[in-house]
Write a protein that holds these residues in place. Structure first.
Motif, short mmCIF file in Angstrom:
data_model
loop_
_atom_site.label_atom_id
_atom_site.label_comp_id
_atom_site.label_asym_id
_atom_site.label_seq_id
_atom_site.Cartn_x
_atom_site.Cartn_y
_atom_site.Cartn_z
N ARG A 102 0.87 -1.18 0.00
CA ARG A 102 0.00 0.00 0.00
C ARG A 102 0.90 1.22 0.00
O ARG A 102 1.80 1.34 0.83
N THR A 103 0.68 2.13 -0.95
CA THR A 103 1.51 3.32 -1.04
C THR A 103 0.66 4.57 -1.21
O THR A 103 -0.43 4.52 -1.76
N GLY A 104 1.22 5.67 -0.74
CA GLY A 104 0.64 6.97 -1.00
C GLY A 104 -0.74 7.21 -0.43
O GLY A 104 -1.45 8.09 -0.91
N ALA A 105 -1.16 6.44 0.57
CA ALA A 105 -2.50 6.63 1.11
C ALA A 105 -2.62 8.00 1.77
O ALA A 105 -1.98 8.26 2.78
N PRO A 106 -3.40 8.88 1.17
CA PRO A 106 -3.52 10.22 1.73
C PRO A 106 -4.29 10.21 3.05
O PRO A 106 -5.13 9.36 3.28
N ASP A 107 -3.95 11.15 3.88
CA ASP A 107 -4.63 11.29 5.16
C ASP A 107 -5.87 12.15 4.94
O ASP A 107 -5.87 13.35 5.18
N VAL A 108 -6.92 11.51 4.46
CA VAL A 108 -8.17 12.21 4.19
C VAL A 108 -9.14 11.84 5.29
O VAL A 108 -9.56 10.70 5.40
N ARG A 109 -9.47 12.80 6.13
CA ARG A 109 -10.37 12.52 7.25
C ARG A 109 -11.81 12.90 6.94
O ARG A 109 -12.71 12.51 7.65
N ALA A 110 -12.01 13.64 5.89
CA ALA A 110 -13.34 14.19 5.64
C ALA A 110 -14.01 13.62 4.38
O ALA A 110 -14.83 14.28 3.77
N MET A 111 -13.64 12.41 4.00
CA MET A 111 -14.29 11.83 2.82
C MET A 111 -15.71 11.46 3.22
O MET A 111 -15.94 10.79 4.23
N THR A 112 -16.68 11.91 2.45
CA THR A 112 -18.07 11.70 2.83
C THR A 112 -18.76 10.59 2.04
O THR A 112 -19.96 10.41 2.13
N ILE A 163 0.68 -7.28 -5.42
CA ILE A 163 -0.54 -6.49 -5.66
C ILE A 163 -0.31 -5.16 -4.96
O ILE A 163 0.10 -5.13 -3.80
N ARG A 164 -0.54 -4.08 -5.67
CA ARG A 164 -0.30 -2.75 -5.11
C ARG A 164 -1.60 -1.96 -5.01
O ARG A 164 -2.35 -1.89 -5.98
N ILE A 165 -1.80 -1.38 -3.85
CA ILE A 165 -2.91 -0.43 -3.64
C ILE A 165 -2.28 0.94 -3.52
O ILE A 165 -1.44 1.16 -2.65
N GLU A 166 -2.66 1.83 -4.40
CA GLU A 166 -2.10 3.19 -4.39
C GLU A 166 -3.25 4.18 -4.20
O GLU A 166 -4.36 3.95 -4.69
N ALA A 167 -2.96 5.25 -3.53
CA ALA A 167 -3.97 6.30 -3.35
C ALA A 167 -3.29 7.66 -3.42
O ALA A 167 -2.17 7.83 -2.96
#
Length: 181
Positions: free
Chosen positions: A27-37, A64-68
């Protein structure tokens, strides 16, 4: 909800499942998004379905790669969407089938029977409908890894103008989407 937390949960759960094929999950680049609705349960099922497909159709010892990543708004403004990618090292989906795989019961022709025995041909249909209910898009492209593999891409607005069907109980929304299949 927090996107990075959801991706951590999915990664942790799916890592145990893919061990039997000696596959790895990164898992790479997972942004710290706290307000996804968006509906957390539906987004979770989308990611799980995509990772599960990468596992089922991928070779032994594959990664297997999960990127965000966050996508900026117009003119480079504040982030307005998240882009999720699930990359695999499988055979790849021919261009002629890239839209068809999102249709009910669709399968890529010429695949060995052992690759499709546990598939009902509805997982990607569910993903597409769940993404579209959120006003997003889903598509598949080449992985870019020496012509092998797929990259499933999901674009979701951080604050979608979504119908009531995705607010509240994710299980109820998933049931409505599944019933429409």
């Amino acid at each position: 909800f927090e996107l990075s937390g959801l991706l951590r949960e999915v990664t942790s759960e799916m890592e145990r499942r893919i061990e039997d094929k000696d596959q790895r999950l990164e898992r790479t680049g997972a942004p710290d998004v706290r307000a996804m609705t968006a509906d957390r349960d539906l987004v979770r099922r989308i990611v799980e379905n995509l990772v599960d497909n990468a596992y089922k159709y991928g070779p032994r010892r594959a990664t297997i790669r999960i990127e965000a990543m966050l996508l900026p708004g117009p003119g480079g403004g504040a982030a307005e969407a998240a882009l999720l990618r699930v990359r695999d090292e499988g055979e790849g989906i021919p261009v002629a089938f890239r839209e068809k795989i999102f249709e009910k019961y669709a399968r890529v022709e010429g695949r060995p029977a052992h690759e499709v025995r546990n598939s009902h041909g509805l997982g990607l249909v569910f993903c597409r409908r769940a993404v579209e209910v959120h006003g997003g898009q889903i598509w598949v492209e080449d992985n870019g890894a020496a012509g092998r593999g797929n990259c499933f891409c999901v674009r979701l607005a951080l604050r979608p103008a979504a119908p009531a069907t995705v607010r509240g109980d994710g299980a109820q929304a998933a049931t409505k989407i599944a019933a429409a299949l």
